[in-house]
Scaffold this motif. Sequence first.
Motif, mmCIF file in Angstrom:
data_model
loop_
_atom_site.group_PDB
_atom_site.id
_atom_site.type_symbol
_atom_site.label_atom_id
_atom_site.label_comp_id
_atom_site.label_asym_id
_atom_site.label_seq_id
_atom_site.Cartn_x
_atom_site.Cartn_y
_atom_site.Cartn_z
ATOM 1 N N GLU A 54 -3.597 4.552 8.368
ATOM 2 C CA GLU A 54 -2.459 4.685 7.447
ATOM 3 C C GLU A 54 -2.814 4.134 6.063
ATOM 4 O OE1 GLU A 54 1.111 3.199 9.124
ATOM 5 O OE2 GLU A 54 2.296 3.436 7.308
ATOM 6 N N THR A 55 -2.430 4.895 5.033
ATOM 7 C CA THR A 55 -2.577 4.472 3.631
ATOM 8 C C THR A 55 -1.220 4.627 2.965
ATOM 9 O OG1 THR A 55 -4.841 5.323 3.599
ATOM 10 C CG2 THR A 55 -3.823 4.824 1.465
ATOM 11 N N GLU A 56 -0.763 3.566 2.304
ATOM 12 C CA GLU A 56 0.540 3.628 1.637
ATOM 13 C C GLU A 56 0.348 3.395 0.138
ATOM 14 O OE1 GLU A 56 3.036 0.829 3.614
ATOM 15 O OE2 GLU A 56 3.001 1.911 5.527
ATOM 16 N N LEU A 57 0.909 4.309 -0.655
ATOM 17 C CA LEU A 57 0.796 4.241 -2.113
ATOM 18 C C LEU A 57 2.206 4.246 -2.702
ATOM 19 C CD1 LEU A 57 -1.845 7.107 -2.530
ATOM 20 C CD2 LEU A 57 -2.339 4.661 -2.311
ATOM 21 N N ILE A 58 2.487 3.305 -3.567
ATOM 22 C CA ILE A 58 3.792 3.341 -4.235
ATOM 23 C C ILE A 58 3.582 3.872 -5.644
ATOM 24 C CG2 ILE A 58 3.717 0.911 -5.060
ATOM 25 C CD1 ILE A 58 6.785 0.872 -4.437
ATOM 26 N N LEU A 59 4.346 4.913 -5.989
ATOM 27 C CA LEU A 59 4.189 5.631 -7.254
ATOM 28 C C LEU A 59 5.362 5.336 -8.176
ATOM 29 C CD1 LEU A 59 3.295 9.167 -5.808
ATOM 30 C CD2 LEU A 59 1.782 7.212 -6.123
ATOM 31 N N ASP A 60 5.056 5.123 -9.469
ATOM 32 C CA ASP A 60 6.152 4.995 -10.427
ATOM 33 C C ASP A 60 6.657 6.389 -10.805
ATOM 34 O OD1 ASP A 60 4.430 6.128 -12.269
ATOM 35 O OD2 ASP A 60 3.949 4.247 -13.269
ATOM 36 N N ARG A 61 7.606 6.450 -11.713
ATOM 37 C CA ARG A 61 8.221 7.733 -12.030
ATOM 38 C C ARG A 61 7.277 8.685 -12.780
ATOM 39 N NH1 ARG A 61 13.587 5.734 -14.829
ATOM 40 N NH2 ARG A 61 12.273 3.916 -15.192
ATOM 41 N N ASN A 62 6.108 8.156 -13.203
ATOM 42 C CA ASN A 62 5.102 9.013 -13.825
ATOM 43 C C ASN A 62 4.092 9.542 -12.807
ATOM 44 O OD1 ASN A 62 6.124 8.424 -16.509
ATOM 45 N ND2 ASN A 62 5.253 6.374 -16.209
ATOM 46 N N GLY A 63 4.243 9.140 -11.538
ATOM 47 C CA GLY A 63 3.312 9.575 -10.506
ATOM 48 C C GLY A 63 2.071 8.711 -10.418
ATOM 49 N N SER A 64 2.023 7.600 -11.166
ATOM 50 C CA SER A 64 0.860 6.705 -11.148
ATOM 51 C C SER A 64 0.985 5.713 -9.989
ATOM 52 C CB SER A 64 0.760 5.944 -12.474
ATOM 53 O OG SER A 64 0.589 6.855 -13.551
ATOM 54 N N VAL A 65 -0.147 5.434 -9.352
ATOM 55 C CA VAL A 65 -0.157 4.511 -8.213
ATOM 56 C C VAL A 65 -0.088 3.077 -8.727
ATOM 57 C CG1 VAL A 65 -1.464 3.706 -6.213
ATOM 58 C CG2 VAL A 65 -1.503 6.131 -6.849
ATOM 59 N N ARG A 66 0.924 2.327 -8.291
ATOM 60 C CA ARG A 66 1.116 0.960 -8.775
ATOM 61 C C ARG A 66 0.696 -0.088 -7.749
ATOM 62 N NH1 ARG A 66 0.555 1.077 -13.850
ATOM 63 N NH2 ARG A 66 1.792 2.719 -14.828
ATOM 64 N N ALA A 67 0.554 0.306 -6.488
ATOM 65 C CA ALA A 67 0.059 -0.619 -5.459
ATOM 66 C C ALA A 67 -0.408 0.218 -4.277
ATOM 67 C CB ALA A 67 1.126 -1.612 -5.035
ATOM 68 N N ARG A 68 -1.293 -0.363 -3.499
ATOM 69 C CA ARG A 68 -1.895 0.391 -2.378
ATOM 70 C C ARG A 68 -2.090 -0.563 -1.208
ATOM 71 N NH1 ARG A 68 -7.337 0.962 -1.112
ATOM 72 N NH2 ARG A 68 -7.934 2.877 -0.018
ATOM 73 N N TRP A 69 -1.684 -0.105 -0.016
ATOM 74 C CA TRP A 69 -1.888 -0.865 1.206
ATOM 75 C C TRP A 69 -2.569 0.051 2.220
ATOM 76 C CZ3 TRP A 69 2.742 -0.486 -1.414
ATOM 77 C CH2 TRP A 69 3.214 -1.644 -2.028
ATOM 78 N N THR A 70 -3.363 -0.542 3.095
ATOM 79 C CA THR A 70 -4.011 0.240 4.150
ATOM 80 C C THR A 70 -3.825 -0.479 5.487
ATOM 81 O OG1 THR A 70 -6.165 -0.879 3.989
ATOM 82 C CG2 THR A 70 -5.766 0.999 2.507
ATOM 83 N N ALA A 71 -3.923 0.310 6.546
ATOM 84 C CA ALA A 71 -3.806 -0.280 7.883
ATOM 85 C C ALA A 71 -4.944 -1.259 8.132
ATOM 86 C CB ALA A 71 -3.808 0.831 8.935
ATOM 87 N N HIS A 72 -6.108 -0.942 7.542
ATOM 88 C CA HIS A 72 -7.274 -1.810 7.746
ATOM 89 C C HIS A 72 -7.080 -3.176 7.074
ATOM 90 C CE1 HIS A 72 -11.450 -3.028 8.239
ATOM 91 N NE2 HIS A 72 -11.486 -3.334 6.943
ATOM 92 N N ALA A 73 -6.585 -3.180 5.825
ATOM 93 C CA ALA A 73 -6.439 -4.435 5.081
ATOM 94 C C ALA A 73 -5.098 -5.102 5.345
ATOM 95 C CB ALA A 73 -6.598 -4.176 3.577
ATOM 96 N N GLY A 74 -4.178 -4.374 5.905
ATOM 97 C CA GLY A 74 -2.862 -4.946 6.187
ATOM 98 C C GLY A 74 -1.771 -4.248 5.407
ATOM 99 N N LEU A 75 -0.741 -3.826 6.098
ATOM 100 C CA LEU A 75 0.385 -3.148 5.457
ATOM 101 C C LEU A 75 1.456 -4.160 5.058
ATOM 102 C CD1 LEU A 75 0.670 -0.128 7.929
ATOM 103 C CD2 LEU A 75 -0.408 -0.136 5.657
ATOM 104 N N ALA A 76 2.226 -3.805 4.059
ATOM 105 C CA ALA A 76 3.291 -4.702 3.598
ATOM 106 C C ALA A 76 4.504 -4.589 4.503
ATOM 107 C CB ALA A 76 3.674 -4.334 2.163
#
Length: 636
Positions: free
Chosen positions: A587-609
């Motif tokens: 699993e990879t989770e990306l949070i996008l701002d209203r411009n579509g830019s990635v502001r933070a990233r979490w992965t199952a390997h490193a730990g999800l929020a």
Amino acid sequence: MDAFLIVTRTLHFAATASLEGSFVFWCLIARTLPERIDRRLVVLAWASWCVALLSGIGWLFDVSSNMSGTPLSGVLQGGVLGIVLTQTQFGIDWQVRAGLLVIIGICLAVQVGGWRNVARWIGLAVSAAFIASLAWAGHGAAAEDIPFDVLHLPADLLHLIASGAWLGALPPLALFFAGIWKDGDAESVSVAGRVTSRFSVLGITCVTTLLITGILNTWFLSGTAAALLGTLYGQLLLLKIAFFAAMIVIARINLLRLSPLLERAERNLSAGISAIRRLCRNASTEASFGFLVLAIVGIIGTLPPGLHTEPRWPLPFRIDFAEIAVGAQKIVDVAFVLFSLFLVAAVVTAEQRRHRGMVASLVALVVCAVIGGIALRPGVVTAYPTTYFASTQPYSAPSVAHGAPLFMANCTVCHGADGRGDGPLARKLPIRPADLTEEHIFAHKVGDVFWWVSYGLGGVMPGFADKLTPAQRWDVINYVLAHAAAVQVGDVGSRISTTAAPPLPDFAFEQKGAQNTLSQTLKTGPVLLVLFANAPEERLAQLAALKGVTCLAVDVAHASSATPAINVSDDVRHMLGLFRSPKDGNETELILDRNGSVRARWTAHAGLADTTTLSTDAVRVARIPAAAANHAGHGG
């Protein structure tokens, strides 16, 4: 170009302005005129009325012909004219204008007794409305998604009224001077002085209005240097401004040189009479320039505005302020302000014939120009005809999918399969191919990249204009940008970042039976993009229930039937796969701002929020402002 439409527009603008100008002259400039001059003005007004009527009909027929695709001779058949008049904004505007023209005709017909003055004041109001209503036949009435667009229509209305009052009153003024000059007596010179004084007040008011509204209109329709210099619309607009400037110079001569001669006519009658003759000549010259201005308006109204046209940059360089150090930018700003002030001082001292002050101002101008030029020098960068081109292919999953095989077939031999500049031929080249995954790729204008892909770079990189279509070249560029964005996203951590970040390409998806896109979803707020291969449904359900952020869960392995997941095409799945690494886990989770830019990233390997952290981060991301609508927009 549609020559017939240009001619009818030009004649209609000229006649409409002349109608308003005639009533302005009667009501505001010279309320009492010698009968012979008044009769000439009546003839001029009636001639303008007839031209306005005929040219308006011609304009209506031409627009109807273009809208229906039928020849001019077929407009009256099949109800085409009726449809245009009743079902289009242009047609409804023309109906209103026809009614106004009838009222103007009635006002012109009433030329006897005490009703004449009343009719002329009514004619002034109606003729102003008649010319102002042209705004609904132009670009000003079109809604645009650009800042302060609400000012566009009012600015257009005032611009039309002011231009009609000033330009339209010039022919009556020339007729007046021509008529009164022949009298050659002191009384005539005195009357000419009063008329000139009133016209100067009118001229200053109108020119000020035209300057302000003209700047606004230029901003809305050609608000960039590229649109002004690189499009036919912008170039004609600059020519129009040049004619307008010439008219102002003549008006200044009238005000500062000739008007004082009329005031001193009691002491020197011959000089006053000579001044009337020269004022007549200058008014005629101004009216001629005014007609040229209206002819340009007649042309540019048939063209798409500069901002809606792809500009072809005519210069081999451009100014990039991002290349100038902050301190140097301040020097440029100060030099520009001082240059402007000394320019005004030079003009004022020249008019007052204070030669020492003028020379000092000119020297200061040169000093400011030199200092500003030196500070500006680092910002002068190479430019190409396509520098300000905007991509014809949206930055989206389908374009990225089309560009990927084209990149592999044409670019990997030098840039390598991963775009890092390590292809099989890289070591044999005199200049190492660029690493297309580095951050610098986003610092270049896409128009510059398009030129390099089309025609090569530095004598090493070949051009592909004869091998790939323009659309294919844009697809390759979109793939390169998406691939580079994916590499950059790999370095994004789990803490919210507000620094500049490349956006994800747009993509379409289906959710609960409804079609949507990422860009549309982002308009409502941040998006949590979940790319999973085998995520627990319980986790996806928790993310879908988060407040303040829209969760879009995509099964990139296409092997799950998790309920909260959205359906996407294979092109989208492959594109999103660029933003995942095998090291991420399932699993990879990306949070996008209203411009579509990635502001933070979490992965199952490193730990999800946890969901609390995600909700808090969503609030922070929502505060990042959306990029303003691109005023350069269509032109880049």
